[in-house]
Write a protein that holds these residues in place. Structure first.
Motif, PDB file in Angstrom:
ATOM      1  N   SER A 164     -98.253 -40.036 -46.620  1.00  0.00           N
ATOM      2  CA  SER A 164     -98.954 -40.266 -45.355  1.00  0.00           C
ATOM      3  C   SER A 164     -97.990 -40.428 -44.186  1.00  0.00           C
ATOM      4  N   CYS A 165     -96.745 -40.769 -44.470  1.00  0.00           N
ATOM      5  CA  CYS A 165     -95.735 -40.952 -43.418  1.00  0.00           C
ATOM      6  C   CYS A 165     -94.819 -39.739 -43.267  1.00  0.00           C
ATOM      7  N   GLN A 166     -94.750 -38.932 -44.274  1.00  0.00           N
ATOM      8  CA  GLN A 166     -93.755 -37.866 -44.352  1.00  0.00           C
ATOM      9  C   GLN A 166     -93.800 -36.868 -43.197  1.00  0.00           C
ATOM     10  N   GLY A 167     -94.963 -36.534 -42.696  1.00  0.00           N
ATOM     11  CA  GLY A 167     -95.075 -35.538 -41.640  1.00  0.00           C
ATOM     12  C   GLY A 167     -95.111 -36.090 -40.227  1.00  0.00           C
ATOM     13  N   VAL A 168     -94.972 -37.399 -40.076  1.00  0.00           N
ATOM     14  CA  VAL A 168     -95.035 -38.030 -38.749  1.00  0.00           C
ATOM     15  C   VAL A 168     -93.744 -37.753 -37.979  1.00  0.00           C
ATOM     16  N   ARG A 169     -93.897 -37.320 -36.752  1.00  0.00           N
ATOM     17  CA  ARG A 169     -92.733 -37.029 -35.896  1.00  0.00           C
ATOM     18  C   ARG A 169     -92.608 -38.077 -34.793  1.00  0.00           C
ATOM     19  N   TYR A 225     -88.461 -36.193 -37.662  1.00  0.00           N
ATOM     20  CA  TYR A 225     -89.377 -36.915 -38.535  1.00  0.00           C
ATOM     21  C   TYR A 225     -89.042 -38.404 -38.580  1.00  0.00           C
ATOM     22  N   ALA A 226     -90.078 -39.230 -38.488  1.00  0.00           N
ATOM     23  CA  ALA A 226     -89.898 -40.679 -38.540  1.00  0.00           C
ATOM     24  C   ALA A 226     -89.298 -41.102 -39.872  1.00  0.00           C
ATOM     25  N   ILE A 227     -89.655 -40.415 -40.941  1.00  0.00           N
ATOM     26  CA  ILE A 227     -89.177 -40.782 -42.274  1.00  0.00           C
ATOM     27  C   ILE A 227     -87.649 -40.685 -42.365  1.00  0.00           C
ATOM     28  N   ALA A 228     -87.038 -39.842 -41.517  1.00  0.00           N
ATOM     29  CA  ALA A 228     -85.579 -39.706 -41.528  1.00  0.00           C
ATOM     30  C   ALA A 228     -84.902 -41.033 -41.218  1.00  0.00           C
ATOM     31  N   THR A 229     -85.478 -41.811 -40.315  1.00  0.00           N
ATOM     32  CA  THR A 229     -84.891 -43.109 -39.973  1.00  0.00           C
ATOM     33  C   THR A 229     -85.336 -44.203 -40.931  1.00  0.00           C
ATOM     34  N   MET A 230     -86.341 -43.911 -41.740  1.00  0.00           N
ATOM     35  CA  MET A 230     -86.890 -44.908 -42.654  1.00  0.00           C
ATOM     36  C   MET A 230     -86.392 -44.722 -44.082  1.00  0.00           C
ATOM     37  N   CYS A 231     -85.464 -43.777 -44.275  1.00  0.00           N
ATOM     38  CA  CYS A 231     -84.981 -43.484 -45.626  1.00  0.00           C
ATOM     39  C   CYS A 231     -83.461 -43.589 -45.720  1.00  0.00           C
ATOM     40  N   GLY A 232     -82.835 -44.103 -44.685  1.00  0.00           N
ATOM     41  CA  GLY A 232     -81.397 -44.325 -44.721  1.00  0.00           C
ATOM     42  C   GLY A 232     -80.603 -43.045 -44.888  1.00  0.00           C
ATOM     43  N   GLN A 289     -84.960 -34.840 -45.485  1.00  0.00           N
ATOM     44  CA  GLN A 289     -84.882 -33.763 -46.478  1.00  0.00           C
ATOM     45  C   GLN A 289     -84.838 -34.262 -47.917  1.00  0.00           C
ATOM     46  N   LEU A 290     -84.093 -35.316 -48.173  1.00  0.00           N
ATOM     47  CA  LEU A 290     -83.893 -35.797 -49.542  1.00  0.00           C
ATOM     48  C   LEU A 290     -84.677 -37.066 -49.872  1.00  0.00           C
ATOM     49  N   CYS A 291     -85.508 -37.493 -48.952  1.00  0.00           N
ATOM     50  CA  CYS A 291     -86.255 -38.733 -49.152  1.00  0.00           C
ATOM     51  C   CYS A 291     -87.353 -38.555 -50.204  1.00  0.00           C
ATOM     52  N   THR A 292     -87.541 -39.582 -51.007  1.00  0.00           N
ATOM     53  CA  THR A 292     -88.625 -39.649 -51.982  1.00  0.00           C
ATOM     54  C   THR A 292     -89.314 -40.992 -51.792  1.00  0.00           C
ATOM     55  N   ALA A 293     -90.419 -41.192 -52.454  1.00  0.00           N
ATOM     56  CA  ALA A 293     -91.115 -42.484 -52.346  1.00  0.00           C
ATOM     57  C   ALA A 293     -90.207 -43.631 -52.784  1.00  0.00           C
ATOM     58  N   GLN A 294     -89.488 -43.463 -53.890  1.00  0.00           N
ATOM     59  CA  GLN A 294     -88.610 -44.535 -54.375  1.00  0.00           C
ATOM     60  C   GLN A 294     -87.468 -44.793 -53.401  1.00  0.00           C
ATOM     61  N   ARG A 295     -86.847 -43.750 -52.876  1.00  0.00           N
ATOM     62  CA  ARG A 295     -85.748 -43.920 -51.927  1.00  0.00           C
ATOM     63  C   ARG A 295     -86.229 -44.558 -50.633  1.00  0.00           C
ATOM     64  N   TRP A 296     -87.413 -44.185 -50.193  1.00  0.00           N
ATOM     65  CA  TRP A 296     -88.010 -44.759 -48.997  1.00  0.00           C
ATOM     66  C   TRP A 296     -88.223 -46.261 -49.181  1.00  0.00           C
ATOM     67  N   LEU A 297     -88.818 -46.644 -50.297  1.00  0.00           N
ATOM     68  CA  LEU A 297     -89.053 -48.059 -50.563  1.00  0.00           C
ATOM     69  C   LEU A 297     -87.745 -48.819 -50.754  1.00  0.00           C
ATOM     70  N   ASP A 298     -86.792 -48.198 -51.449  1.00  0.00           N
ATOM     71  CA  ASP A 298     -85.499 -48.858 -51.651  1.00  0.00           C
ATOM     72  C   ASP A 298     -84.836 -49.178 -50.317  1.00  0.00           C
ATOM     73  N   PHE A 299     -84.893 -48.235 -49.376  1.00  0.00           N
ATOM     74  CA  PHE A 299     -84.303 -48.485 -48.058  1.00  0.00           C
ATOM     75  C   PHE A 299     -85.067 -49.582 -47.326  1.00  0.00           C
ATOM     76  N   GLN A 300     -86.389 -49.558 -47.404  1.00  0.00           N
ATOM     77  CA  GLN A 300     -87.201 -50.571 -46.723  1.00  0.00           C
ATOM     78  C   GLN A 300     -86.900 -51.977 -47.244  1.00  0.00           C
ATOM     79  N   GLY A 301     -86.563 -52.073 -48.524  1.00  0.00           N
ATOM     80  CA  GLY A 301     -86.308 -53.380 -49.117  1.00  0.00           C
ATOM     81  C   GLY A 301     -84.849 -53.783 -49.179  1.00  0.00           C
ATOM     82  N   ASP A 302     -83.967 -53.003 -48.590  1.00  0.00           N
ATOM     83  CA  ASP A 302     -82.525 -53.298 -48.623  1.00  0.00           C
ATOM     84  C   ASP A 302     -82.171 -54.264 -47.496  1.00  0.00           C
ATOM     85  N   LYS A 303     -81.755 -55.448 -47.852  1.00  0.00           N
ATOM     86  CA  LYS A 303     -81.436 -56.459 -46.835  1.00  0.00           C
ATOM     87  C   LYS A 303     -80.256 -56.043 -45.950  1.00  0.00           C
ATOM     88  N   ASN A 304     -79.502 -55.050 -46.379  1.00  0.00           N
ATOM     89  CA  ASN A 304     -78.358 -54.584 -45.594  1.00  0.00           C
ATOM     90  C   ASN A 304     -78.729 -53.505 -44.573  1.00  0.00           C
TER      91      ASN A 304
END
Length: 82
Positions: free
Chosen positions: A23-28, A35-42, A47-62
C-alpha cells in the motif's frame, strides 16, 4: 532505578506486512517525485526494499526516527508466535 522498555518484538502475519508494504510502495513524494518508500527503507532504497527490510528500518533505533529498537517478526499465515 526506574524500569523502562528499551526494545520489543512485534509479530505480524506475513500477508499483513506484505499488504501494508504494497500500500506504500507506489506513493511518490511531491517535492522530489521519488518514491516515499526509498526514504523509509534505508540503504535498500525503493528498488531493493521488501516488507521485511522496510519494517527492519522502521524499527532500527539507529535510523534517527525509532524511539527504541523494534524487532519485527513475520509469521507464515496461520502460524502462532512460539
Amino acid at each position: 532505578g526506574r524500569l523502562a522498555v528499551l526494545e520489543y518484538q512485534v509479530f505480524y502475519r506475513r500477508r499483513y506486512a506484505e499488504d501494508a508494504f504494497a500500500s506504500c510502495q507506489g506513493v511518490r513524494l511531491p517535492a522530489t517525485g521519488g518514491y516515499a518508500i526509498a526514504t523509509m527503507c534505508g540503504r535498500y532504497g525503493a528498488q531493493l526494499c521488501t516488507a521485511q527490510r522496510w519494517l527492519d528500518f522502521q524499527g532500527d533505533k539507529n535510523n534517527g526516527l525509532a524511539p527504541l529498537q523494534i524487532d519485527f517478526r513475520l509469521l507464515p499465515d496461520g502460524a502462532e508466535p512460539g
